[in-house]
Design an enzyme around this catalytic site. Structure first.
Site, PDB file in Angstrom:
ATOM      1  N   ARG A  16       0.802  -1.377  -0.044  1.00 24.83           N
ATOM      2  CA  ARG A  16       0.030   0.102  -0.088  1.00 24.83           C
ATOM      3  C   ARG A  16       0.737   1.345  -0.177  1.00 24.83           C
ATOM      4  O   ARG A  16       0.379   2.384  -0.337  1.00 24.83           O
ATOM      5  CB  ARG A  16      -1.146   0.120   1.110  1.00 24.83           C
ATOM      6  CG  ARG A  16      -1.975  -0.924   1.216  1.00 24.83           C
ATOM      7  CD  ARG A  16      -2.941  -0.866   2.331  1.00 24.83           C
ATOM      8  NE  ARG A  16      -2.137  -1.770   3.154  1.00 24.83           N
ATOM      9  CZ  ARG A  16      -2.535  -1.995   4.723  1.00 24.83           C
ATOM     10  NH1 ARG A  16      -3.561  -1.161   4.899  1.00 24.83           N
ATOM     11  NH2 ARG A  16      -1.879  -2.707   5.472  1.00 24.83           N
ATOM     12  N   LYS A  23       8.969  -0.855   2.857  1.00 23.27           N
ATOM     13  CA  LYS A  23       8.078   0.009   3.730  1.00 23.27           C
ATOM     14  C   LYS A  23       9.128   0.783   4.949  1.00 23.27           C
ATOM     15  O   LYS A  23       8.960   1.957   5.051  1.00 23.27           O
ATOM     16  CB  LYS A  23       7.070  -0.342   4.134  1.00 23.27           C
ATOM     17  CG  LYS A  23       6.194   0.284   5.244  1.00 23.27           C
ATOM     18  CD  LYS A  23       4.695  -0.098   5.387  1.00 23.27           C
ATOM     19  CE  LYS A  23       4.459  -1.207   6.314  1.00 23.27           C
ATOM     20  NZ  LYS A  23       2.986  -1.372   6.493  1.00 23.27           N
ATOM     21  N   GLY A  78       2.756 -14.661   7.406  1.00 19.22           N
ATOM     22  CA  GLY A  78       2.159 -14.151   8.656  1.00 19.22           C
ATOM     23  C   GLY A  78       3.049 -13.840   9.747  1.00 19.22           C
ATOM     24  O   GLY A  78       4.347 -14.455   9.938  1.00 19.22           O
ATOM     25  N   GLY A 140      -6.736  -5.790  14.896  1.00 23.69           N
ATOM     26  CA  GLY A 140      -7.339  -6.910  15.465  1.00 23.69           C
ATOM     27  C   GLY A 140      -8.041  -6.639  16.787  1.00 23.69           C
ATOM     28  O   GLY A 140      -7.582  -5.267  17.396  1.00 23.69           O
ATOM     29  N   TYR A 366      35.167  31.258  -2.305  1.00 18.87           N
ATOM     30  CA  TYR A 366      35.100  29.503  -2.291  1.00 18.87           C
ATOM     31  C   TYR A 366      36.400  29.172  -1.316  1.00 18.87           C
ATOM     32  O   TYR A 366      37.293  29.727  -1.587  1.00 18.87           O
ATOM     33  CB  TYR A 366      35.214  29.215  -3.599  1.00 18.87           C
ATOM     34  CG  TYR A 366      35.372  27.728  -3.474  1.00 18.87           C
ATOM     35  CD1 TYR A 366      34.489  26.752  -2.818  1.00 18.87           C
ATOM     36  CD2 TYR A 366      36.562  26.931  -3.930  1.00 18.87           C
ATOM     37  CE1 TYR A 366      34.611  25.393  -2.495  1.00 18.87           C
ATOM     38  CE2 TYR A 366      36.740  25.393  -3.754  1.00 18.87           C
ATOM     39  CZ  TYR A 366      35.896  24.733  -3.021  1.00 18.87           C
ATOM     40  OH  TYR A 366      36.145  23.438  -2.844  1.00 18.87           O
ATOM     41  N   ASN A 377      41.779  38.378   7.228  1.00 19.62           N
ATOM     42  CA  ASN A 377      40.579  38.962   6.486  1.00 19.62           C
ATOM     43  C   ASN A 377      40.590  38.646   4.887  1.00 19.62           C
ATOM     44  O   ASN A 377      41.668  38.666   4.319  1.00 19.62           O
ATOM     45  CB  ASN A 377      40.586  40.442   6.468  1.00 19.62           C
ATOM     46  CG  ASN A 377      39.415  41.117   5.934  1.00 19.62           C
ATOM     47  OD1 ASN A 377      38.336  41.208   6.412  1.00 19.62           O
ATOM     48  ND2 ASN A 377      39.450  41.679   4.488  1.00 19.62           N
ATOM     49  N   TYR A 387      42.203  22.524  -6.831  1.00 23.17           N
ATOM     50  CA  TYR A 387      41.954  21.252  -7.539  1.00 23.17           C
ATOM     51  C   TYR A 387      42.737  21.483  -8.934  1.00 23.17           C
ATOM     52  O   TYR A 387      42.276  22.168  -9.707  1.00 23.17           O
ATOM     53  CB  TYR A 387      40.382  20.908  -7.867  1.00 23.17           C
ATOM     54  CG  TYR A 387      40.177  19.975  -8.507  1.00 23.17           C
ATOM     55  CD1 TYR A 387      40.840  18.575  -8.182  1.00 23.17           C
ATOM     56  CD2 TYR A 387      39.377  19.578  -9.814  1.00 23.17           C
ATOM     57  CE1 TYR A 387      40.336  17.310  -8.923  1.00 23.17           C
ATOM     58  CE2 TYR A 387      39.095  18.367 -10.090  1.00 23.17           C
ATOM     59  CZ  TYR A 387      39.639  17.301  -9.841  1.00 23.17           C
ATOM     60  OH  TYR A 387      39.333  16.020 -10.497  1.00 23.17           O
TER      61      TYR A 387
HETATM   62  C1  UD1 Z   1      -1.450  -6.998  12.766  1.00 23.45           C
HETATM   63  C2  UD1 Z   1      -2.161  -8.022  14.052  1.00 23.45           C
HETATM   64  C3  UD1 Z   1      -3.503  -6.911  14.335  1.00 23.45           C
HETATM   65  C4  UD1 Z   1      -3.029  -5.891  14.931  1.00 23.45           C
HETATM   66  C5  UD1 Z   1      -2.434  -4.969  13.739  1.00 23.45           C
HETATM   67  C6  UD1 Z   1      -1.741  -3.665  14.375  1.00 23.45           C
HETATM   68  C7  UD1 Z   1      -2.006 -10.048  13.415  1.00 23.45           C
HETATM   69  C8  UD1 Z   1      -2.346 -11.425  12.734  1.00 23.45           C
HETATM   70  N1  UD1 Z   1      -2.628  -9.125  13.242  1.00 23.45           N
HETATM   71  O1  UD1 Z   1      -2.279  -6.916  11.620  1.00 23.45           O
HETATM   72  O2  UD1 Z   1      -3.911  -7.913  15.130  1.00 23.45           O
HETATM   73  O3  UD1 Z   1      -4.178  -5.042  15.183  1.00 23.45           O
HETATM   74  O4  UD1 Z   1      -1.184  -5.843  13.388  1.00 23.45           O
HETATM   75  O5  UD1 Z   1      -1.085  -2.734  13.529  1.00 23.45           O
HETATM   76  O6  UD1 Z   1      -0.496 -10.006  14.075  1.00 23.45           O
HETATM   77  N2  UD1 Z   1       5.166  -9.141   8.782  1.00 23.45           N
HETATM   78  C9  UD1 Z   1       6.289  -9.982   8.487  1.00 23.45           C
HETATM   79  N3  UD1 Z   1       6.037 -11.234   8.066  1.00 23.45           N
HETATM   80  C10 UD1 Z   1       4.705 -11.732   7.635  1.00 23.45           C
HETATM   81  C11 UD1 Z   1       3.737 -10.954   8.028  1.00 23.45           C
HETATM   82  C12 UD1 Z   1       3.829  -9.522   8.245  1.00 23.45           C
HETATM   83  O7  UD1 Z   1       7.480  -9.728   9.003  1.00 23.45           O
HETATM   84  O8  UD1 Z   1       4.840 -12.625   7.166  1.00 23.45           O
HETATM   85  C13 UD1 Z   1       5.347  -7.882   9.410  1.00 23.45           C
HETATM   86  C14 UD1 Z   1       4.924  -6.745   8.466  1.00 23.45           C
HETATM   87  O9  UD1 Z   1       6.113  -6.281   7.744  1.00 23.45           O
HETATM   88  C15 UD1 Z   1       4.381  -5.618   9.380  1.00 23.45           C
HETATM   89  C16 UD1 Z   1       3.981  -6.478  10.379  1.00 23.45           C
HETATM   90  O10 UD1 Z   1       4.361  -7.781  10.477  1.00 23.45           O
HETATM   91  O11 UD1 Z   1       5.533  -4.705   9.666  1.00 23.45           O
HETATM   92  C17 UD1 Z   1       2.289  -6.530  10.493  1.00 23.45           C
HETATM   93  O12 UD1 Z   1       2.004  -7.363   9.590  1.00 23.45           O
HETATM   94  P1  UD1 Z   1       0.241  -6.934   9.003  1.00 23.45           P
HETATM   95  O13 UD1 Z   1       0.293  -8.110   7.864  1.00 23.45           O
HETATM   96  O14 UD1 Z   1       0.396  -5.440   8.335  1.00 23.45           O
HETATM   97  O15 UD1 Z   1      -0.461  -7.076  10.131  1.00 23.45           O
HETATM   98  P2  UD1 Z   1      -1.823  -6.475  10.277  1.00 23.45           P
HETATM   99  O16 UD1 Z   1      -2.741  -7.030   9.312  1.00 23.45           O
HETATM  100  O17 UD1 Z   1      -1.681  -5.106  10.395  1.00 23.45           O
HETATM  101 CA    CA Z   2      -0.094  -3.335   9.424  1.00 23.26          CA
END
Ligand code: UD1
Ligand code: CA
Length: 457
Positions: A16, A23, A78, A140, A366, A377, A387
């Protein structure tokens, strides 16, 4: 060594953001978001910091301090899966682990230490940093039972209508007892709308095993804001800048217009220094007392003493002493050491030079690779010809020397103590103490030339 570790998740692509840059490398107040988070967990007492990288991971790794450890998550399966990649690196003697994200640059060290304190005091297996917000969309939700204990976290996508009305949200920051975190992530599955391993599902596992889950409601909900797009990047920038300016004003700095002043988080400024609008102070700067800085100044990585006056100018990677006057329209480039009561005036550029006490370069010059002595001065339009097309050479001007206007000093060259250089000279040889050097054609005068030509009225 502290027995607190931190895992920072930063493997996501951040689609996004619509950016070629990962990011967490976007800057807020001149510092990458990931480095804000790393510096904050360090300040909160984490003795070990592990950043989980994935998308363009090598680029992220490059900006991190050497003491920060890196774990790779090659597929973004995740937040739970991301934590799994970091756990093997967590030291055996680590008692607690903070888990948080690399895209929440506003969180403060005091909020994290409060979280850890509550975690320890309540002897929880997991303590969640939560917040009460007006608009919980996307976050969440925290599910509590009749006793008010945390029973689960439901992702926005997976929540039913009633759950979506809950306005206590999961910040995504937690403190865990290390051994429970190790056990808990092993049990995570990916049976949800996204097919991801949610870290948040660990709550259920703990609840079923009778492991204590606590919640700490953040007193400043603006701190948990995550940055997902460029609009939120601007919001974060504005919020962080405002917080920094407020802190500086509390410490005695005068800021005429906080809406038009931009100061990085790592900048220190002393009492009664006044910052005028249109000023940007970035990177590692320390600035003393009673200065007037601005309007229209950019300062990057400089050490500046007391009682200087700097306006409409750019200064970087240099030191300025006390009582100097700089600008308008001066450019101090890297590696300058400007001592006390020095005057640098309009359209003067200085680079890699030492300027001793009381020296003046007031106009259009310069000064490159120079050593300029006390009370020297430099007239108008002096060029340090440093250079030769291949190498840079130094120009040395000893104390009390006087350089007339429009002089070229072809380096390497030395003007010794108290010597004078006549205006318009191109100097290629060293000049002895208290001598006058002139290098210019003799003036000729042709009598009555204008009349003879018929040009006179
Ligand atoms: C997550 C939380 C949510 C919370 C929110 C707050 C979970 C499942 N959900 O949701 O409850 O309210 O953050 O902002 O955790 N990332 C990784 N590897 C991955 C997935 C994500 O490193 O496989 C990192 C991303 O770079 C990011 C962060 O984890 O910085 C959060 O991931 P994102 O998928 O944005 O979680 P949310 O949907 O925002
Ligand atoms: Ca997020």
């Amino acid at each position: 060594m502290s027995r607190l570790s931190a895992i920072v998740l930063a493997a996501g692509e951040g689609t996004r953001m619509k950016s070629h840059l990962p990011k967490v490398l976007h800057k807020v107040c001149c510092k990458e978001m990931i480095n804000h988070v790393v510096d904050t967990v360090k300040a909160a007492g984490a003795g070990q910091i592990i950043v989980v990288v994935g998308h363009k991971g090598e680029m992220v790794k490059e900006v991190l301090d050497k003491e920060v450890e890196v774990a790779y998550q090659n597929k973004q399966l995740g937040t739970g899966h991301a934590v799994m990649q970091a756990l093997p690196l967590v030291r055996e003697d680590t008692e607690d682990v903070i888990v948080l994200y690399g895209d929440t640059p506003l969180v403060s060290a005091s909020t994290l230490t409060d979280l850890v304190d509550v975690h320890k005091k309540e002897n929880n297996g997991m303590t969640i940093l939560t917040a009460l917000v007006d608009d919980p969309e996307g976050y969440g939700r925290i599910i509590r039972n009749k006793e008010g204990e945390i029973a689960g976290i439901v992702e926005h996508r997976d929540a039913d209508e009633e759950q979506r009305d809950i306005n206590e949200i999961n910040s995504g920051m937690y403190c865990f007892k290390t051994r429970y975190l190790r056990e808990g992530v092993k049990q995570l599955g990916n049976d949800n709308i996204q097919g991801e391993y949610y870290l948040t599902d660990i709550v259920e596992f703990f609840r079923d095993r009778g492991i204590m889950i606590g919640g700490y409601v953040c007193t400043r909900p603006e701190e948990i804001m995550g940055v997902n797009n460029k609009r939120q990047l601007a919001d974060a920038q504005r919020t962080m800048n405002t917080l920094k300016l407020e802190r500086l004003m509390e410490e005695g700095v005068i800021i005429d217009d906080p809406d038009a002043t931009y100061i990085g988080t790592d900048v220190q400024i002393g009492m009664d220094t006044r910052i005028l609008p249109g000023t940007f102070i970035e990177g590692n700067c320390s600035i003393g007392e009673n200065n007037v800085i601005g309007p229209g100044v950019r300062i990057v990585n400089c050490r500046i003493g007391d009682e200087n006056h700097i306006q409409f100018s750019v200064l970087r990677d240099s030191d300025i002493g006390n009582g100097c006057s700089i600008g308008p329209y001066s450019h101090i480039r890297p590696n300058c050491d400007i001592k006390n009561h020095v005057r640098v005036g309009n359209f003067v550029e200085i680079k890699n030079s030492v300027i001793e006490n009381g020296a003046k370069a007031s106009h259009l010059s310069y000064v490159g690779d120079g050593d300029v002595g006390r009370d020297v001065n430099l007239g108008c339009g002096i060029v340090f010809v440093n250079y030769d097309g291949r190498e840079k050479h130094r120009t040395i001007i000893e104390d009390h020397a006087f350089i007339g206007c429009n002089v070229n000093l072809v380096a390497p060259v030395r003007v010794k103590k108290g010597a004078y250089v006549a205006a318009g000279s191109t100097i290629t040889k060293d000049i002895e103490e208290y001598s006058l050097a002139i290098e210019r054609g003799k003036q000729k005068e042709i009598k009555d030339w204008v009349r003879r030509k018929g040009f006179a009225e």
